[in-house]
Design a protein around this motif. Structure first.
Motif, mmCIF file in Angstrom:
data_model
loop_
_atom_site.group_PDB
_atom_site.id
_atom_site.type_symbol
_atom_site.label_atom_id
_atom_site.label_comp_id
_atom_site.label_asym_id
_atom_site.label_seq_id
_atom_site.Cartn_x
_atom_site.Cartn_y
_atom_site.Cartn_z
ATOM 1 N N SER A 1 -5.860 -6.683 3.133
ATOM 2 C CA SER A 1 -5.751 -7.613 2.023
ATOM 3 C C SER A 1 -5.454 -6.842 0.751
ATOM 4 N N ALA A 2 -4.863 -7.532 -0.218
ATOM 5 C CA ALA A 2 -4.621 -6.927 -1.531
ATOM 6 C C ALA A 2 -5.850 -7.007 -2.421
ATOM 7 N N PHE A 3 -6.917 -7.677 -1.945
ATOM 8 C CA PHE A 3 -8.117 -7.852 -2.751
ATOM 9 C C PHE A 3 -9.308 -7.178 -2.072
ATOM 10 N N PRO A 4 -10.216 -6.557 -2.843
ATOM 11 C CA PRO A 4 -11.316 -5.781 -2.261
ATOM 12 C C PRO A 4 -12.504 -6.604 -1.792
ATOM 13 N N SER A 5 -12.536 -7.871 -2.104
ATOM 14 C CA SER A 5 -13.720 -8.671 -1.810
ATOM 15 C C SER A 5 -14.047 -8.643 -0.314
ATOM 16 N N GLY A 6 -15.257 -8.188 0.013
ATOM 17 C CA GLY A 6 -15.742 -8.191 1.387
ATOM 18 C C GLY A 6 -15.158 -7.103 2.263
ATOM 19 N N LYS A 7 -14.358 -6.175 1.693
ATOM 20 C CA LYS A 7 -13.720 -5.135 2.494
ATOM 21 C C LYS A 7 -14.484 -3.815 2.374
ATOM 22 N N LYS A 8 -14.467 -3.042 3.473
ATOM 23 C CA LYS A 8 -15.211 -1.780 3.522
ATOM 24 C C LYS A 8 -14.313 -0.558 3.296
ATOM 25 N N TYR A 9 -13.016 -0.698 3.486
ATOM 26 C CA TYR A 9 -12.112 0.441 3.402
ATOM 27 C C TYR A 9 -11.014 0.164 2.372
ATOM 28 N N MET A 10 -10.567 1.242 1.726
ATOM 29 C CA MET A 10 -9.474 1.162 0.772
ATOM 30 C C MET A 10 -8.447 2.235 1.117
ATOM 31 N N ALA A 11 -7.157 1.895 1.041
ATOM 32 C CA ALA A 11 -6.077 2.864 1.218
ATOM 33 C C ALA A 11 -5.267 2.923 -0.059
ATOM 34 N N PHE A 12 -4.956 4.141 -0.504
ATOM 35 C CA PHE A 12 -4.165 4.362 -1.720
ATOM 36 C C PHE A 12 -2.975 5.226 -1.341
ATOM 37 N N VAL A 13 -1.768 4.657 -1.399
ATOM 38 C CA VAL A 13 -0.539 5.359 -1.013
ATOM 39 C C VAL A 13 0.261 5.635 -2.269
ATOM 40 N N THR A 14 0.555 6.923 -2.510
ATOM 41 C CA THR A 14 1.368 7.306 -3.663
ATOM 42 C C THR A 14 2.797 7.584 -3.220
ATOM 43 N N ASN A 15 3.700 7.585 -4.186
ATOM 44 C CA ASN A 15 5.107 7.933 -3.956
ATOM 45 C C ASN A 15 5.795 6.970 -2.981
ATOM 46 N N ALA A 16 5.333 5.727 -2.924
ATOM 47 C CA ALA A 16 6.042 4.725 -2.145
ATOM 48 C C ALA A 16 7.362 4.394 -2.833
ATOM 49 N N LYS A 17 8.351 4.006 -2.052
ATOM 50 C CA LYS A 17 9.689 3.820 -2.596
ATOM 51 C C LYS A 17 10.021 2.357 -2.877
ATOM 52 N N SER A 18 9.061 1.497 -2.734
ATOM 53 C CA SER A 18 9.257 0.080 -3.043
ATOM 54 C C SER A 18 8.189 -0.367 -4.016
ATOM 55 N N SER A 19 8.591 -1.182 -4.991
ATOM 56 C CA SER A 19 7.616 -1.693 -5.957
ATOM 57 C C SER A 19 6.704 -2.744 -5.351
ATOM 58 N N VAL A 20 7.129 -3.327 -4.202
ATOM 59 C CA VAL A 20 6.313 -4.348 -3.539
ATOM 60 C C VAL A 20 5.503 -3.680 -2.420
ATOM 61 N N PRO A 21 4.169 -3.651 -2.523
ATOM 62 C CA PRO A 21 3.360 -2.993 -1.492
ATOM 63 C C PRO A 21 3.601 -3.594 -0.114
ATOM 64 N N SER A 22 3.625 -2.716 0.872
ATOM 65 C CA SER A 22 3.806 -3.155 2.251
ATOM 66 C C SER A 22 2.547 -3.866 2.751
#
Length: 916
Positions: free
Chosen positions: A411-432
């Motif tokens: 999900s794009a929102f952290p509510s109720g989630k246990k894990y977070m992923a942070f990807v840098t240098n992606a080539k698209s402005s729209v997150p996958s």
């Protein structure tokens, strides 16, 4: 730049200067302050130059294990422990080395250690640095735990460096310094040092040259990962049997547990070319051990290492022409070399800074990202074939949240989630929204209990504190008062509050002398670390301009931001320059931009919507002060955000704000405004106070300290000791008494020897009590050779009266008949249940004559007459316990006494604006 040399008790031994100041006998040259992201400590080397007659003093200053204290460019206190020195035999210079880790950590050896349970970083720190005097400062991983093993002996410093490596963090030292005394030393733990400050360094300007080093020592195209050994098993976990599919097809996990990089192997295969995704494909394989306890986390670790080492490591060494202001080790900067068409984003891995000769400073950069097509030819060819590397790269950051480290229910929102992923240098402005694109980047952000994390520190009241300085010609601040700069002023005043504007009332400031009056120079007091050389008190202005070319000549404008380039400079003139060459230019609009103010539209997203980049300007970090969408002017902050709406928002809260104009400007040879040095030049007369009244500064002297005037330290008669609650603050004792039926006597221990005379001054607010004998004479105060009790009265008695007064002033004098002498106050017989309060302030040998007194007090008001009440004064020690007045100068050959003279000027030869 001043460096303070002290012994290990922080007694000042001497002061050396670096830079253009040649008036001091002691100068430091060729110094290097080295910081490195992989090392917590700062290493310092330098050479101390001096006249031959000062050889013995220089050797004392550079003695091993002495301290050297100074203030760095960021205003942080540094404390270097000298570890070695070398005198060259000429008698004119001594080279020395030191570190801020000191012998506390570098010389302490710790044994091998095996943890029996999971522990935090701070727990390991307490084990390996116990009794060293160091504390944990900043700690960004307070709850992270590891079970670590250390084989063999090593120093405390090396052991903590190993702990940091295994926790995946970076560390650095910092100090809390008051005057010339270090009071706290900290080891700070951060996930990554430094920040991206939006700084661009160009060859021919900030950079002399760039050298390139490439290293393929750690190159790999495959990895066999091994994790922790489960309980009850003899073998560690591997990736054998684990299923993983890379959506790009670049990474392949074989059934034998090998993670392969099929793309890099086509270039770096041991057979020079191979594309077979099997164990036998001539891969450069590394076997790496991890502490992962699950196959999922083991895959993440292996994938991260493989991505980092699937190409030769390239480092660039930057030879600086000048030190960029405010740059720190760990920062990310932009680098440009136009003749090579080289444009890089890089991190400062090591910084060698020279204060006396900035052009000799160097930086080692790493973690590079190429921002043009200047990559290796074989990569370009392969990219062309696979069409998976764009010709023009614009990088974006993606953040997603999930229930586990495989991206379940992402999900794009952290509510109720246990894990977070942070990807840098992606080539698209729209997150996958494909969990596979986040493999290797998941981190646990919510523990199993989901509730009881380590609580943060109690928040402040939300107000921002401000530190104010002013300057004047006298200790009251009334004469020559100014808040615009201290040139030529003798006194500096300071205070702090929650109001941004400086007060124009001298009485609001605490004043201190920093330029003595003409005449013989007394002994040097406990000098604190000054800031960098102060500016001239003028106001700096930031200027922005816009153009459609990198040199600023095409479509130059200072008001219309609809341009491709933005220019910036700062000076002391409020008007914007119309000369494009005065500005430093940066590209703010890409070639495909259609609307300069609205920024470059993002690449169309999956839903067909176009993203827009918005900018705004303001004078506060929250964007609410002087908010503007199209007029940068002299505003200090720029805000930005991206969304799918073309119109700019008028709500400052939706923007991310960044400082683009520092409080003193970003250019010029002088640093930020620091505390005024000891040799200020005469400035312009300050404005007259608002009320037209003249303020006066009053100074007095005495022989008793703050602690001696605290009645909690007196000798009290037994009932008073049990019944009186004494609160002491700023020289005033407030006594709340729940009495018992008995005599109450307070005995003050006088600091005097047998046969010496003394006076004892105090103000007194009379309590509601009867006199000792019931007469109108009042409460007796007397001198005694022992603490008095009961209804006893000593000699030289005076009476305070029984009627209430408002802080009436009294003085008692006498001569000590023994080595222990007391001033006794007998309150008489107090009945049970009486409650009263009085205030008294006491000072021994109070006088306006400095004489041989140990303490000095001062206050300021609008009355010319000095007060005889000690409670009016703030007291400070001016004479040490040994009574010494500093080292006398050597007698001249002819028997005459030498005198030390000081003058001031605006040039190094003293001829410009010379003044005594």
């Amino acid at each position: 730049m001043e460096f303070y040399f002290t012994d290990r008790s922080f007694h000042l031994l001497g002061i050396a200067t670096a830079g253009s100041d040649h008036t001091n006998d002691f100068r430091i040259s060729g110094e290097i302050e080295r910081t490195n992201v992989d090392a917590a400590m700062v290493a310092f080397t330098g050479t101390l130059y001096f006249p031959k007659k000062q050889l013995s003093k220089a050797e004392a200053m550079c003695q091993d294990l002495n301290y050297m204290l100074y203030m760095d460019d960021d205003g942080n206190g540094r404390m270097i422990t000298i570890t070695s020195s070398h005198a060259d035999g000429t008698g004119y210079c001594i080279s020395f080395e030191g570190t801020d880790a000191g012998n506390d950590l570098k010389n302490e050896i710790v044994d091998a250690y095996k943890a029996t349970k999971q522990m935090t970083f701070e727990q390991y720190f307490n084990i390996f640095t116990g009794n060293s005097g160091w504390e944990i400062g900043v700690n960004e991983i307070p709850t992270a735990v590891r079970t670590l093993t250390f084989d063999g002996e090593e120093t405390s410093y090396d052991r903590m460096k190993s702990v940091a490596t295994q926790f995946g963090v970076e560390t650095y030292f910092s100090f809390s310094i008051v005057g010339t005394t270090m009071v706290k030393c900290y080891l700070n733990v951060v996930k990554k040092r430094g920040a991206d400050r939006g700084m661009t360094l160009r060859v021919g300007d900030e950079i002399n040259r760039i050298t390139v080093d490439s290293d393929s020592t750690n190159l790999m195209t495959a990895v066999y990962a091994r994790g922790a050994t489960p309980d009850g098993s003899d073998t560690p976990i591997t990736l054998v049997g684990y299923s993983y599919t890379d959506p790009t097809g670049q990474f392949v996990l074989t059934k034998e547990g090998y993670l392969l990089d099929t793309v890099s192997n086509r270039i770096y295969s041991r057979l020079r070319q191979n594309s077979t995704a099997t164990v036998d494909g001539s891969y450069l394989n590394h076997v790496i051990d991890y502490e992962a306890t699950t196959q999922a986390s083991l895959l993440q670790s292996a994938l991260a290492d493989l991505k980092q080492n699937n190409h030769p490591a390239v480092n660039y060494t930057i030879e600086l022409a000048k030190i960029p202001q405010n740059i720190r080790c760990g920062d990310t900067v932009q680098i440009e070399q136009e003749d090579r068409q080289l444009y890089l984003s890089a991190r400062v891995l090591e910084l060698d800074k020279c204060y006396s000769n900035p052009s000799s400073s160097t930086m080692v950069m790493g973690d590079y990202l190429l921002e043009t097509s200047q990559v290796a030819k074989q990569y370009q060819d392969l990219a062309q074939k696979l069409k998976d590397i764009p010709k023009t790269i614009q990088y974006y950051s993606w953040i997603r949240y999930a229930d586990d480290d495989k991206g379940t229910n992402m999900s794009a929102f952290p509510s109720g989630k246990k894990y977070m992923a942070f990807v840098t240098n992606a080539k698209s402005s729209v997150p996958s929204d494909n969990p596979a694109d986040y493999a290797g980047h998941w981190a646990l952000i919510q523990g199993k209990d989901g509730a009881d994390g380590v609580p943060g520190a109690k928040g402040a009241d939300g107000r921002t504190s401000y530190f104010h300085t002013a300057w004047a010609d006298d200790v009251s601040g009334q004469s020559g008062f100014t808040v615009s700069g201290g040139d030529g002023k003798k006194y500096i005043g300071t205070y702090s509050d929650f109001t941004k504007a400086d007060s124009t009332h001298p009485a609001d400031y605490n004043w201190a002398l920093f330029k003595g009056a003409d005449g013989d120079v007394g002994p040097k007091g406990p000098q604190g670390l000054p800031g960098k050389s102060g500016a001239d008190g003028r106001t700096t202005y930031a200027h922005f301009a816009y153009a459609n070319s990198q040199d600023g000549n095409t479509d130059f404008s200072t008001t219309d931001p609809n341009r491709k380039y933005i220019g910036f400079y700062s000076d002391f003139t409020s008007g914007d320059s119309t000369n494009p060459s005065d500005y430093s230019w940066s590209l703010i609009k890409g070639a495909d931009g259609a609307n300069g103010k609205d920024g470059v539209p993002g690449k169309p997203g999956a839903d067909g919507k176009t993203s827009y980049f918005h900018t705004a300007y303001a004078d506060s970090s929250d964007g609410r002060t002087n908010f503007s969408l199209d007029t940068p002017g002299s505003r200090k902050y720029i805000g930005s955000y991206t969304d799918f709406t073309q119109a700019d928002s008028n709500n400052p809260a939706v923007y991310s704000w960044q400082l683009v104009q520092g409080p003193q400007g970003d250019k010029g040879d002088r640093g930020l405004q620091g505390l005024q040095g000891p040799k200020g030049d005469q400035g312009i007369q300050g404005p007259t106070g608002a009320d037209g009244k003249s303020s006066y500064t009053h100074i007095a002297y005495a022989n008793s300290s703050d602690s001696e005037r605290n009645m909690n330290n007196w000798v009290l008669s037994e009932p008073a000791k049990n019944a009186a609650t004494i609160t002491y603050k700023n020289g005033v004792n407030t006594i709340d008494y729940k009495g018992v039926a008995d005599y109450e006597v307070f005995n003050f221990p006088v600091k005097v020897k047998k046969g010496q005379s003394f006076t004892f001054s105090f103000s007194w607010t009379q309590p509601d009590v009867n006199s000792l004998d019931g007469t109108a004479d009042g409460v007796p105060v007397s001198i005694a050779d022992e603490p008095l009790t009961g209804n006893r009265i000593g000699r030289n008695v005076i009476y305070l009266g029984v009627s209430k007064t408002n802080s009436k002033l009294f003085t008692i004098s006498g001569t000590a008949a023994a080595d222990k002498t007391y001033v006794s106050i007998n309150l008489g017989f107090l009945l049970d249940g009486i409650q009263w309060q009085f205030k008294a302030s006491f000072q021994q040998d109070f006088s306006q004559d400095p004489g041989k007194h140990e303490y000095m007090g001062w206050y300021s008001d609008f009355t010319a007459l000095d007060s005889n009440d000690p409670s009016f004064y703030g007291w400070s020690l001016i004479k040490g316990a040994d009574g010494a007045q500093g080292e006398p100068g050597k007698a001249g050959a002819d028997g005459k006494t030498p005198y030390f003279h000081i003058a001031y000027a605006d040039s190094s030869d003293g001829r410009t604006n010379f003044s005594l």
